[in-house]
Design a protein around this motif. Sequence first.
Motif, PDB file in Angstrom:
ATOM      1  N   VAL A 492      37.566 134.788  37.853  1.00 25.39           N
ATOM      2  CA  VAL A 492      37.467 134.549  39.293  1.00 25.39           C
ATOM      3  C   VAL A 492      37.362 135.862  40.054  1.00 25.39           C
ATOM      4  O   VAL A 492      36.514 136.028  40.945  1.00 25.39           O
ATOM      5  N   VAL A 493      38.217 136.824  39.708  1.00 22.18           N
ATOM      6  CA  VAL A 493      38.186 138.122  40.387  1.00 22.18           C
ATOM      7  C   VAL A 493      36.858 138.820  40.145  1.00 22.18           C
ATOM      8  O   VAL A 493      36.296 139.457  41.054  1.00 22.18           O
ATOM      9  N   ASP A 494      36.320 138.707  38.929  1.00 21.82           N
ATOM     10  CA  ASP A 494      35.016 139.311  38.643  1.00 21.82           C
ATOM     11  C   ASP A 494      33.934 138.752  39.557  1.00 21.82           C
ATOM     12  O   ASP A 494      33.066 139.494  40.037  1.00 21.82           O
ATOM     13  N   GLN A 495      33.988 137.453  39.795  1.00 28.80           N
ATOM     14  CA  GLN A 495      32.991 136.848  40.682  1.00 28.80           C
ATOM     15  C   GLN A 495      33.180 137.313  42.121  1.00 28.80           C
ATOM     16  O   GLN A 495      32.197 137.569  42.834  1.00 28.80           O
ATOM     17  N   PHE A 496      34.433 137.417  42.553  1.00 28.91           N
ATOM     18  CA  PHE A 496      34.682 137.930  43.901  1.00 28.91           C
ATOM     19  C   PHE A 496      34.127 139.348  44.057  1.00 28.91           C
ATOM     20  O   PHE A 496      33.494 139.680  45.066  1.00 28.91           O
ATOM     21  N   LEU A 497      34.359 140.192  43.057  1.00 26.93           N
ATOM     22  CA  LEU A 497      33.869 141.567  43.119  1.00 26.93           C
ATOM     23  C   LEU A 497      32.343 141.614  43.107  1.00 26.93           C
ATOM     24  O   LEU A 497      31.733 142.438  43.802  1.00 26.93           O
ATOM     25  N   ARG A 498      31.733 140.755  42.313  1.00 25.10           N
ATOM     26  CA  ARG A 498      30.266 140.699  42.298  1.00 25.10           C
ATOM     27  C   ARG A 498      29.717 140.354  43.676  1.00 25.10           C
ATOM     28  O   ARG A 498      28.756 140.967  44.161  1.00 25.10           O
ATOM     29  N   ILE A 499      30.365 139.396  44.335  1.00 23.93           N
ATOM     30  CA  ILE A 499      29.915 138.984  45.673  1.00 23.93           C
ATOM     31  C   ILE A 499      30.149 140.100  46.684  1.00 23.93           C
ATOM     32  O   ILE A 499      29.296 140.379  47.539  1.00 23.93           O
ATOM     33  N   VAL A 500      31.315 140.759  46.605  1.00 22.55           N
ATOM     34  CA  VAL A 500      31.621 141.842  47.543  1.00 22.55           C
ATOM     35  C   VAL A 500      30.669 143.012  47.347  1.00 22.55           C
ATOM     36  O   VAL A 500      30.203 143.623  48.315  1.00 22.55           O
ATOM     37  N   ASN A 501      30.353 143.350  46.105  1.00 25.02           N
ATOM     38  CA  ASN A 501      29.417 144.447  45.855  1.00 25.02           C
ATOM     39  C   ASN A 501      28.009 144.111  46.329  1.00 25.02           C
ATOM     40  O   ASN A 501      27.293 144.980  46.830  1.00 25.02           O
ATOM     41  N   LYS A 502      27.638 142.839  46.192  1.00 23.21           N
ATOM     42  CA  LYS A 502      26.326 142.410  46.663  1.00 23.21           C
ATOM     43  C   LYS A 502      26.274 142.392  48.185  1.00 23.21           C
ATOM     44  O   LYS A 502      25.296 142.802  48.804  1.00 23.21           O
ATOM     45  N   ALA A 503      27.318 141.889  48.821  1.00 19.58           N
ATOM     46  CA  ALA A 503      27.545 141.988  50.272  1.00 19.58           C
ATOM     47  C   ALA A 503      26.411 141.421  51.112  1.00 19.58           C
ATOM     48  O   ALA A 503      26.166 141.879  52.226  1.00 19.58           O
TER      49      ALA A 503
END
Length: 658
Positions: A492-503
């Motif tokens: 779940v955290v990996d997906q959150f980070l992917r979304i935040v990095n994509k922004a």
Amino acid sequence: MADIVKQILVKPIQLADQVIKASGDTISFRQECLEIKVKTEKLAGLLRQAARASGDLYERPTRRIIDDTEQVLDKALTLVFKSRANGLRKVFTIIPTAAFRKTSQQLENSIGDVSWLLRVSTPADDRADEYLGLPPIASNEPILCLIWEQIAILCSGSLEERSDAAASLVSLARDNDRYGKLIIEEGGVAPLLKLAKEGRMEAQENAARAIGLLGRDPECVEPIVNAGVCSVFAKILKEGHMKVQVVVAWAVSELAAHHPKCQDHFAQNNTIRLLVSHLAFETIQEHSKYAIASNKQAMSIHTVVMANSNSIDQTSSNRNEDEFQSTISHPTGNDTTSQMHNVVANTMAMKSNVPSKGNVQLQANNPKANHKNTKTNQNQVHHQNQQQQKHQVALTGASIKGREFEDPATKAEMKAMAARALRYLCAGNITICHSITESRALLCFAVLLEKGPDEVQYNSAMALMEITAVAEQNEELRRSAFKPTAPAAKAVVDQFLRIVNKADSELLIPSIISIGNLARTFRATETRIIGPLVHLLDDREPEVTSEAAIALSKFACTDNFLHVNHSKSIIDAGGAKHLIPSIYFGEQMVQIPSFILLCYLALHVPDSEALANEDVLIVLEWATKQNHLMQDSMIENLVSEGKKRLELYQSRGSKGYL
């Protein structure tokens, strides 16, 4: 129902008989009294017909119409008694001619009302497509009578007519909230629920959609729940057609969103378990393992299945793991694997425990025992497989049968609505959040965040945001569901980070909020979280910048045990230089969270050279003179402590250390 209607009709029938009898003995206004008598006789006949058909009458309009009819007959009886006066009483009795015209018209209206009541309560097959029209009582409020008509059709019409009536109520409830209240007040919920249970697919959809629209008014949800909607919806989610289940899941989300008190009622009817099952269907191959067991069982089915697998020997375990990993389907349906796919496989494989070292050594030293135990293990495995299949059947029920043949669009919509319903059901509810996380729904959400359609991704992100918000306030949930070593939590955290990095996604804000909610679960060695959030402070939309500052404040706040480590990481990532322009020139929604974050940095890392180079002390002194920034006493105390710490290490006049 029939006895109640008969009691309502007793008095007006008695009044009608009295009017008829008194009209024959009048001395004056004989012609007018004769006209009243004729109309009263017709009305009395209709009332007696209604009494005979009392079992078919729709109670709400019956009460309203009969009450009005009773008042009209009472006035007519008074007028007829006045016409019987003679002698001196006649001299002092004044009866305007208009009174007879008014009473006659009122009797005519009552005849029309009772006739309409009988027609609308007649079964559809006996009406011969007769147009019902509107009764005279509808002159002041025609919508009310339209609602009466549709509810009456729901009670006595054919399945096709009941479906059309439900669709009409959908239109009325969608157009005006007041119409929704009228539908509930006039008893429309019970026949809608009956149609949802008994109707064809289209009728069930219309009934569920109507109930969902009625639930948009918080005051209306409680009577809907009291009418038994939870058990009806649970049965549909278990056994209904998927297209109906989509509408039901949406209706559940509407009811839970507008009246959170109904969350526990749905949970008691196993709605959570069924929604998670829909969410996991074709997301994770062994989705039945991810269902929540009924509360009536001593332990969860998941626990039983996992416990059964512990007795399998190492060789069998390794072989089963390899076979199982090879059969886990990817969410996109292709053959290419991804990091998320590996997480799913690894999480499932970890549930098979290795036998103890002593048992392995004992078997190696005793060939006979080893041979005997092998046979025993084979029998146990066969028995366990049978038990596991039974448990899976008990969990999945009839709802899974045939679901794989649905079109992809319906499957995607089902997942979207299931995630939406779970979002509102778990909001602020620690018990339901525990149930969802224990069911491994987190892993499903992680998979759907990566590969699901847009609506599924959004509702999954919002559901995770609600779960993490509860976890932020509950230490037990944080430790059980979001411990750093848990594969599902890491996914779940990996997906959150992917979304935040994509922004560049609508999932950005819920992902930022979720990371902030989990701030107290990250270790000091977790270095990949802070940087992307700090990057969002630089020249972004106000909403994004504000949420990023709030999330970082949860890392740097005193309640976070690792606040010093996180504060240093924020400063090292360039947080101070991004915060100062936001405090000086940003909108108020950006200024306040940015100012709070800067205060935490000054409080926890006052000796930072980066803070000295950015003249943070001057910024704090400027902020104390801004009334809109100092309205909260918590902020006043925070900035005061921050200034004191900075003054020990930094100079007001020049950059760098003293």
